[in-house]
Write a protein that holds these residues in place. Structure first.
Motif, PDB file in Angstrom:
ATOM      1  N   VAL A 169      41.843  35.283  41.676  1.00  0.00           N
ATOM      2  CA  VAL A 169      41.012  36.574  41.513  1.00  0.00           C
ATOM      3  C   VAL A 169      41.393  37.222  40.352  1.00  0.00           C
ATOM      4  O   VAL A 169      42.724  37.544  40.213  1.00  0.00           O
ATOM      5  CB  VAL A 169      41.372  37.385  43.077  1.00  0.00           C
ATOM      6  CG1 VAL A 169      40.783  38.789  43.030  1.00  0.00           C
ATOM      7  CG2 VAL A 169      41.141  36.581  44.243  1.00  0.00           C
TER       8      VAL A 169
ATOM      9  N   THR B   9      38.063  42.882  38.003  1.00  0.00           N
ATOM     10  CA  THR B   9      36.639  42.669  37.904  1.00  0.00           C
ATOM     11  C   THR B   9      36.154  42.378  39.390  1.00  0.00           C
ATOM     12  O   THR B   9      34.930  42.493  39.742  1.00  0.00           O
ATOM     13  CB  THR B   9      35.961  41.709  37.215  1.00  0.00           C
ATOM     14  OG1 THR B   9      36.823  40.553  37.460  1.00  0.00           O
ATOM     15  CG2 THR B   9      36.417  42.090  35.562  1.00  0.00           C
ATOM     16  N   SER B  10      37.080  42.036  40.197  1.00  0.00           N
ATOM     17  CA  SER B  10      36.655  41.241  41.685  1.00  0.00           C
ATOM     18  C   SER B  10      37.518  41.992  42.676  1.00  0.00           C
ATOM     19  O   SER B  10      38.598  42.471  42.526  1.00  0.00           O
ATOM     20  CB  SER B  10      36.945  39.965  41.883  1.00  0.00           C
ATOM     21  OG  SER B  10      36.188  39.228  40.735  1.00  0.00           O
TER      22      SER B  10
ATOM     23  N   PRO C  63      38.904  38.683  48.503  1.00  0.00           N
ATOM     24  CA  PRO C  63      37.985  37.926  49.257  1.00  0.00           C
ATOM     25  C   PRO C  63      38.314  37.854  50.896  1.00  0.00           C
ATOM     26  O   PRO C  63      38.157  36.932  51.343  1.00  0.00           O
ATOM     27  CB  PRO C  63      37.714  36.604  48.765  1.00  0.00           C
ATOM     28  CG  PRO C  63      39.129  36.418  48.247  1.00  0.00           C
ATOM     29  CD  PRO C  63      39.850  37.802  47.664  1.00  0.00           C
TER      30      PRO C  63
ATOM     31  N   HIS D 104      39.948  49.317  41.952  1.00  0.00           N
ATOM     32  CA  HIS D 104      38.767  49.487  42.954  1.00  0.00           C
ATOM     33  C   HIS D 104      39.153  50.021  44.127  1.00  0.00           C
ATOM     34  O   HIS D 104      39.868  50.071  44.667  1.00  0.00           O
ATOM     35  CB  HIS D 104      38.074  47.832  43.315  1.00  0.00           C
ATOM     36  CG  HIS D 104      37.526  47.244  42.187  1.00  0.00           C
ATOM     37  ND1 HIS D 104      36.743  47.022  41.646  1.00  0.00           N
ATOM     38  CD2 HIS D 104      38.348  46.107  41.545  1.00  0.00           C
ATOM     39  CE1 HIS D 104      36.417  46.174  40.558  1.00  0.00           C
ATOM     40  NE2 HIS D 104      37.560  45.545  40.448  1.00  0.00           N
TER      41      HIS D 104
END
Length: 94
Positions: free
Chosen positions: A64, A68-69, A72, A94
């Motif tokens: 990961v 940017t992500s 999950p 984020h």
């Protein structure tokens, strides 16, 4: 109070320190964000809990890019989440 009478000198020995210090809360499912080579998994292998390591490289369960992500996993997927030596490397969270 959580305490460990030991020191560490690298990421591998830091896993032993983290395990010794936080053992009371490292039960059930553990998410290790920025898991490096998942050294902590060796300490938790004898437990009945679930360990998942995320980060960069081929030695993690889930690769990961935290820049940017999103992770999950759904909310409340783990009993304990560790994020050690990670946040200072991120430009934006984020």
């Amino acid at each position: 109070m959580l305490h460990a009478d030991m020191t560490y000198h690298n990421r591998e020995t830091k896993a032993g320190y983290v395990f010794a210090k936080y053992r009371p809360i490292l039960e059930g499912s553990v998410l290790d964000v920025g898991a490096d080579a998942m050294y902590l998994k060796l300490y938790l292998a004898a437990s009945e809990g679930k360990y998942v390591g995320v980060g960069h490289g081929d030695k993690v369960d889930h690769e990961v890019n935290l820049e940017t992500s999103a992770l999950p996993f759904g909310d409340r997927s783990f009993d304990t989440v560790l994020c050690l030596d990670v946040l200072e490397h991120l430009e934006a969270a984020h």
